[in-house]
Write a protein that holds these residues in place. Structure first.
Motif, short mmCIF file in Angstrom:
data_model
loop_
_atom_site.label_atom_id
_atom_site.label_comp_id
_atom_site.label_asym_id
_atom_site.label_seq_id
_atom_site.Cartn_x
_atom_site.Cartn_y
_atom_site.Cartn_z
N SER A 134 -2.62 17.12 -3.89
CA SER A 134 -2.58 16.35 -5.12
C SER A 134 -2.67 14.87 -4.79
O SER A 134 -1.81 14.32 -4.11
CB SER A 134 -1.29 16.64 -5.88
OG SER A 134 -1.26 15.88 -7.06
N SER A 135 -3.73 14.27 -5.25
CA SER A 135 -3.88 12.82 -5.08
C SER A 135 -4.59 12.29 -6.31
O SER A 135 -5.69 11.72 -6.24
CB SER A 135 -4.66 12.53 -3.80
OG SER A 135 -4.49 11.18 -3.45
N MET A 229 -10.38 7.46 3.25
CA MET A 229 -9.37 7.45 2.18
C MET A 229 -8.52 6.19 2.33
O MET A 229 -8.13 5.84 3.45
CB MET A 229 -8.44 8.66 2.30
CG MET A 229 -9.12 9.98 2.10
SD MET A 229 -7.95 11.32 2.42
CE MET A 229 -8.50 11.91 3.99
N ASN A 231 -5.62 3.37 -0.02
CA ASN A 231 -4.81 3.15 -1.21
C ASN A 231 -4.79 1.65 -1.51
O ASN A 231 -4.65 0.84 -0.60
CB ASN A 231 -3.38 3.66 -0.98
CG ASN A 231 -2.60 3.65 -2.27
OD1 ASN A 231 -1.88 2.71 -2.55
ND2 ASN A 231 -2.76 4.66 -3.07
N SER A 233 -2.50 0.12 -3.10
CA SER A 233 -1.09 -0.32 -3.12
C SER A 233 -0.94 -1.57 -3.98
O SER A 233 -0.43 -2.60 -3.56
CB SER A 233 -0.53 -0.52 -1.71
OG SER A 233 -1.24 -1.46 -0.98
N ARG A 248 -12.93 -0.51 1.41
CA ARG A 248 -12.44 -0.08 2.73
C ARG A 248 -12.67 1.42 2.93
O ARG A 248 -13.00 1.87 4.03
CB ARG A 248 -10.95 -0.42 2.89
CG ARG A 248 -10.68 -1.90 3.13
CD ARG A 248 -9.21 -2.18 3.44
NE ARG A 248 -8.32 -1.78 2.38
CZ ARG A 248 -7.48 -0.77 2.42
NH1 ARG A 248 -7.39 -0.03 3.51
NH2 ARG A 248 -6.70 -0.48 1.41
N SER B 122 1.93 12.89 -6.68
CA SER B 122 1.64 11.76 -5.77
C SER B 122 2.22 10.43 -6.26
O SER B 122 2.22 9.45 -5.51
CB SER B 122 0.13 11.64 -5.58
OG SER B 122 -0.53 11.57 -6.82
N ALA B 126 2.94 6.76 -4.43
CA ALA B 126 2.22 5.56 -4.86
C ALA B 126 3.19 4.41 -5.14
O ALA B 126 2.91 3.26 -4.80
CB ALA B 126 1.39 5.87 -6.10
N ALA B 129 4.09 3.11 -1.84
CA ALA B 129 2.96 2.39 -1.24
C ALA B 129 2.82 0.99 -1.84
O ALA B 129 2.55 0.02 -1.12
CB ALA B 129 1.67 3.18 -1.44
N LEU B 134 1.58 -0.29 1.66
CA LEU B 134 0.95 0.69 2.55
C LEU B 134 -0.43 1.04 1.99
O LEU B 134 -0.53 1.61 0.91
CB LEU B 134 1.81 1.96 2.67
CG LEU B 134 3.30 1.76 2.94
CD1 LEU B 134 4.02 3.10 3.00
CD2 LEU B 134 3.52 0.98 4.23
N SER B 135 -1.48 0.70 2.71
CA SER B 135 -2.83 0.84 2.15
C SER B 135 -3.67 1.93 2.82
O SER B 135 -4.88 1.98 2.63
CB SER B 135 -3.56 -0.49 2.20
OG SER B 135 -3.75 -0.88 3.55
N GLY B 136 -3.04 2.80 3.60
CA GLY B 136 -3.76 3.92 4.21
C GLY B 136 -3.86 5.09 3.24
O GLY B 136 -3.49 4.97 2.07
N PRO B 137 -4.32 6.26 3.71
CA PRO B 137 -4.45 7.43 2.83
C PRO B 137 -3.13 7.83 2.19
O PRO B 137 -2.07 7.72 2.82
CB PRO B 137 -4.91 8.54 3.78
CG PRO B 137 -5.44 7.85 4.96
CD PRO B 137 -4.73 6.55 5.09
N LEU B 138 -3.20 8.27 0.94
CA LEU B 138 -2.00 8.69 0.20
C LEU B 138 -2.26 10.05 -0.42
O LEU B 138 -3.23 10.20 -1.14
CB LEU B 138 -1.69 7.65 -0.88
CG LEU B 138 -0.48 7.89 -1.79
CD1 LEU B 138 0.04 6.56 -2.32
CD2 LEU B 138 -0.75 8.82 -2.96
N LEU B 139 -1.45 11.03 -0.09
CA LEU B 139 -1.59 12.32 -0.77
C LEU B 139 -0.32 13.15 -0.69
O LEU B 139 0.48 12.99 0.23
CB LEU B 139 -2.77 13.12 -0.25
CG LEU B 139 -2.77 13.63 1.17
CD1 LEU B 139 -3.32 15.03 1.21
CD2 LEU B 139 -3.66 12.74 2.03
N HIS B 140 -0.20 14.01 -1.69
CA HIS B 140 0.93 14.95 -1.74
C HIS B 140 0.39 16.32 -1.39
O HIS B 140 -0.69 16.71 -1.86
CB HIS B 140 1.53 14.96 -3.15
CG HIS B 140 2.71 15.88 -3.27
ND1 HIS B 140 2.59 17.22 -3.54
CD2 HIS B 140 4.05 15.64 -3.16
CE1 HIS B 140 3.80 17.76 -3.59
NE2 HIS B 140 4.70 16.82 -3.37
#
Lengths: 374, 226
Positions: A134-135, A229, A231, A233, A248, B122, B126, B129, B134-140
């Protein structure tokens, strides 16, 4: 590193059952966003959504199972038993929760996507290894990235990615409260766009290592060549205004695929039809590809925003664009936004390339980019 | 190799950092924000924390402790290429019920956006983040077998594949949460760092309290050996 290739895929959308119908529908230029009939929209921002004709709320089978059952039953014999299954959804079988709140169910737990995953594995006839991802609205493109990563790193050599979501009162009331919906129908990249239109759909892609696909004499539809991928933020519902997060993600995807931006022939944008999403996407795309205007399109004017299923449907359509070397028109586009002028079109756009880019973004600032190869 | 450089946890009575061997009592989650501000665990206030659902709060508390344990400073204005992955028992089920019940109880006139945004599993990640930049990949993720080893293994692989500098793996529930900071290291010469596979073995317990106890014991044993 093993190559991750797509071998079988299909979908059901508001244009009907099958990728062919969706492709034809998009090329007809006529939207499949229509009046919602399954619940009252009296107090909502819109009365329209891309619903699937014939899909009705009933207690025997949830809306997503009505989509998934015929779709997966048809191909269960082609799915190896050792397949790892990844389900991407934002709400799954939300009717169970709605009925619990109405006092018609004792528990809401059956609405958990884990329960839906079990049902999918049963239909698919797999041994029972799987996960739910889930994203937000990038769920299924991220699920496809994860599947490709598993294959590339030889953790699994066969992964089934399933994406699905339905149009429900739960979701429509929520998006309505955020004033994120177009009162009429979504018009991605249009000067007068006002918001998104919700849609419902289900789709699947069977991803294998190239080696296994060859051994099993599978038809290869295309390759998931790279992914990225990130985010933002930045904000819980809105994207970063300058598109820096998506920028990015695209750079990461190009690096992961080992190709330069010059190789990309067309772009399947997330293109929801909201003012901020479409603007930030075009900014990110222009920043990567400079002023080399590429064909950019969005399918959401035709089939609405199908949330957890969106990315997967867009991968399937992208493979078709690679095969035909033409993008579908952006449905409902009448007055192209100045920022997007020269990039998007209400007409099909031909191109010559073996690579396309597919992007998705979602709540919480998630961004996903995929490089697809024919 | 992948090392675990920070572990932060919180439950209804206590919070702590595993590697830094730090543990304190608290008077409930409502008191924790000001308490974390006083102790500089939060370097600046968490915007709109009163709006957060309970899992978003426990997520933010445990991530703050894990970053402190890892010695990673953070700033919303200077984002870091750090990913955040999460898993938990029931996703956002409680927030889904709260949102939809409120909408129905209010006569289906208007749903509340502030409740709707927590109807994604998620969202707590978020919120963290955004606060920590935190700006890398984010997922549940939700695994068929609810084992923390799946989450930690996956987080480890994401570092190698995504080339992020670090990933925070979070398991947050409404009554407790634990976060792990995973980083790519050349070796484990820094005696503070823990090997991922050892942490996974220690963390594989059925109850939250047993897991924290096992992680604390593992850190004690490692300190004795070095």
């Amino acid at each position: 590193m093993a190559k991750a290739v797509a071998t079988v895929c299909d979908m059901v959308t508001s244009y009907g059952c099958g990728a062919d119908l969706c492709w034809k529908g998009l090329f007809s230029g006529i939207t499949a966003i229509r009046p919602i009939e399954r619940f009252s929209t009296q107090n909502m921002q819109t009365s329209n959504a891309a619903t699937i004709p014939g899909l009705k709320i009933n207690k025997d089978e949830t809306l997503v199972m009505q989509m998934l059952n015929p779709l997966l039953s048809k191909i269960s014999a082609d799915i190896p038993h050792d397949t790892f299954v990844i389900l991407a959804t934002t709400n799954g079988e939300i009717e169970f929760l709605q009925r619990y709140v109405y006092g018609e169910e004792n528990s809401a737990k059956e609405s958990l996507p884990d329960c839906l995953l079990e049902k999918i594995m049963l239909i698919a006839g797999t041994y029972g290894k799987g996960m739910v991802v889930s994203s937000a609205c990038a769920s299924s493109s991220i699920a496809a990235s994860m599947a490709a990563s598993m294959v590339r790193n030889k953790d699994h050599d066969c992964v089934l990615v399933v994406g699905c979501d339905c149009v429900s009162e739960f979701v429509t009331a929520g998006f309505s409260s955020l004033m994120a919906l177009d009162a009429d129908k979504a018009k991605p990249f249009d000067k007068n766009r006002q918001g998104l239109s919700l849609g419902e759909a289900a789709g699947y892609v069977l991803i294998m290592s190239e080696e296994r696909a060859f051994i099993e004499k599978r038809t290869v539809i295309g390759e998931i060549a790279g992914w990225g991928m990130t985010n933002d933020s930045n904000h819980i519902t809105g994207p970063s205004r300058d598109g820096s997060g998506l920028y990015r993600a695209i750079l990461k995807a190009l690096k992961s695929a080992g190709v330069s931006g010059k190789k990309i022939g067309a772009i399947s944008a997330h293109g929801t039809g909201t003012v901020y999403n479409d603007s930030m996407e075009i900014k990110a795309i222009k920043k990567v590809f400079c002023e080399r205007a590429l064909p950019v399109y969005s399918v959401k004017g035709g089939i609405g925003h199908t949330l957890g299923a969106a990315g997967l449907l867009e991968i399937i359509i992208s493979f078709r664009t690679l095969d035909k070397q033409v993008t579908p028109p952006t449905v409902n586009l009448c007055n192209i936004d100045e920022e997007a002028f020269g990039w998007v079109s209400p007409y099909p756009q031909p191109f010559e390339s073996s690579f396309t880019l597919s992007t998705n973004s979602g709540f919480g600032g998630v961004n996903s980019a995929l490089i697809l190869k024919r | 190799m992948i090392a675990v450089t920070g572990i932060g946890w919180v439950n209804l009575k206590e919070y702590g950092c595993i590697i830094g061997k730090y543990k304190k009592s608290h008077n409930g989650f409502d008191s924790l924000h000001s308490c974390f501000m006083d102790e500089s665990i939060f370097l600046y206030p968490v915007k709109s924390i009163k709006r957060f659902d309970i899992i978003s709060r426990t997520t933010c508390y445990s991530v703050a402790l894990a970053l402190k344990d890892a010695g990673i400073s953070y700033s919303h204005d200077h984002k870091k290429n750090i990913g955040i992955l999460g898993a938990n028992e029931e996703g956002c089920l409680e927030s889904n019920i709260n949102y939809y019940k409120d909408y129905i109880d209010c006569g289906r006139i208007k749903a509340r956006g502030n409740l709707f945004i927590y109807t994604l599993p998620s969202t707590p990640l978020a919120e963290a983040a955004i606060h920590f930049g935190l700006s890398g990949p984010l997922l549940h993720m939700s695994f068929k077998e609810k084992r923390i080893s799946f989450l930690l293994n996956f987080a480890g692989k994401s570092i190698i594949e995504e080339e992020v500098s670090a990933t925070v793996a979070v398991k947050a529930e409404k009554s407790n949460a634990v976060s792990f900071v995973l980083e790519k290291k050349e070796d484990l010469l820094n005696t503070r760092d823990l090997a991922l596979e050892n942490v996974i073995a220690a963390a594989e317990k059925t109850s939250f309290d047993e897991m924290i106890e096992a992680l604390e014991e593992f850190c004690e044993d490692k300190a004795d050996l070095s």
